[in-house]
Design an enzyme around this catalytic site. Structure first.
Site, PDB file in Angstrom:
ATOM      1  CB  THR A   1       1.092  25.599  -3.742  1.00  0.00           C
ATOM      2  OG1 THR A   1       1.879  26.654  -4.268  1.00  0.00           O
ATOM      3  CG2 THR A   1      -0.355  26.060  -3.606  1.00  0.00           C
TER       4      THR A   1
ATOM      5  N   GLY B   1       1.490  35.017  -6.866  1.00  0.00           N
ATOM      6  CA  GLY B   1       1.051  34.002  -7.818  1.00  0.00           C
ATOM      7  C   GLY B   1      -0.458  33.823  -7.787  1.00  0.00           C
TER       8      GLY B   1
ATOM      9  CB  THR C   1      -0.262  23.528  -6.925  1.00  0.00           C
ATOM     10  OG1 THR C   1       1.156  23.685  -6.746  1.00  0.00           O
ATOM     11  CG2 THR C   1      -0.550  22.136  -7.458  1.00  0.00           C
ATOM     12  N   GLY C   2       0.918  25.570  -9.334  1.00  0.00           N
ATOM     13  CA  GLY C   2       1.664  25.561 -10.584  1.00  0.00           C
ATOM     14  C   GLY C   2       2.337  26.887 -10.854  1.00  0.00           C
TER      15      GLY C   2
ATOM     16  N   GLY D   1       2.232  30.175 -11.427  1.00  0.00           N
ATOM     17  CA  GLY D   1       1.099  31.029 -11.109  1.00  0.00           C
ATOM     18  C   GLY D   1       0.730  32.036 -12.174  1.00  0.00           C
TER      19      GLY D   1
END
Lengths: 171, 135
Positions: free
Chosen positions: B1, B31, B52-53, B55
């Site tokens: 991302t 996500g 970002t991660g 989701g």
């Protein structure tokens, strides 16, 4: 002159120095710096926050080191499905797209959705049709493919791993 | 991302996020990145956020909107608001990070992973990129 500021990211996760060569670290930092400079230039010269965001993201989408655009991770079926969103804090207008497979820079399509104004979120084939109507650049889906990402997927399948085991970063 | 958030010289904020999603995703999984309020949000009254991660957790917490709402409705410092919301993500089992800018020109990060590819620049002369936590 009024203040401007910019923050950017290229993903987060289990990113450890011991898992990265000095060359990889330098290459990622150079890419981030180039994207940061592209956005800063827009802001320094009085450009809009939206244009700065777009300048940064297009650059990162074009860089295969990051999981967006060219270099995106693979789905279970070995395709690349891309998502993007953009939002204007002045008007709270927003545009988002999901599941596109042939849009070179998904952030440009998200912005086109926002600019059109009728809808916020388009998906899949419909989003691709909208892109075509707006003259958004398309590419052969093979453009997004990188061997490193394909290898991650194959390792995941072969060893019944999770996505987090094969990718250092999320997103 | 990948993502970016900006404050321009006209005082306007914007946020954007783009992603390929999760390796091996199936069933049309989506996500947080394209979901306004989860992975992306901007409001001139509070902040602009890109996330970002993991989701699913960012969607449940409504991370981007939650940070902006706290800034709009309380006197919390921006870093505290972002850290608190990321702590909620962690509490539910999620990892990742956010970037944000405020109308005052702060450019901030908050992440609970060992690293995040990141950078920030301001009109005051800040220009930095980093990868690992603690850098």
């Amino acid at each position: 002159q009024q203040r401007w500021s910019l923050a950017i990211h290229g993903g987060a996760g289990v990113i450890l120095r011991e898992n990265m060569t000095p060359e990889e670290e330098a290459s990622h930092k150079a890419a981030l710096a180039a994207a940061l400079d592209a956005g800063s230039e827009v802001l320094k010269t009085g450009g809009t926050a939206l244009d700065a965001v777009e300048a940064v993201i297009v650059r990162l989408e074009d860089d295969p080191q990051f999981n967006a655009g060219r270099g995106a991770v693979f789905t279970w079926d070995e395709t690349n499905e891309l998502d993007a969103a953009i939002m204007d804090g002045r008007t709270r207008e927003a545009g988002a797209i999901t599941g596109v497979t042939a849009i070179k820079n998904p952030i440009l399509l998200a912005r086109a959705v926002m600019a059109d104004g009728r809808h916020v979120f388009l998906s899949g084939a419909g989003a691709e049709t909208f892109a075509k109507d707006r003259g958004i650049e398309t590419v052969d889906p093979a453009y997004f493919r990188t061997e490193r990402r394909l290898e991650s997927l194959k390792r995941m399948k072969a060893n019944a791993l999770s996505a987090l085991d094969v990718d250092h970063k999320f997103g | 991302t990948v993502g970016a958030v900006a404050l321009d010289t006209h005082g306007n904020l914007a946020a954007g996020t783009s992603t390929g999603g999760l390796t091996g995703k199936r069933w049309g999984r989506i996500g947080d990145a394209p979901i306004i309020g989860a992975g992306t949000y901007a409001d001139n009254r509070s902040c602009a956020v890109s996330a970002t991660g993991a989701g699913e957790y960012f969607i449940r917490v409504g991370v981007a909107r939650e940070i902006c709402s706290r800034l709009r409705l309380t006197d919390l410092p921006a870093q505290t608001a972002a850290d608190e919301v990321m702590a909620e993500v962690k509490e539910l089992g999620g990892d990742g990070g956010v970037i944000l800018v405020t109308p005052a020109g702060d450019a901030l990060f908050s992440f609970n992973t060992p690293g995040m590819y990141r950078g920030r620049a301001t009109s005051e002369g800040m220009r930095e990129v980093a990868i690992f936590a603690g850098e």
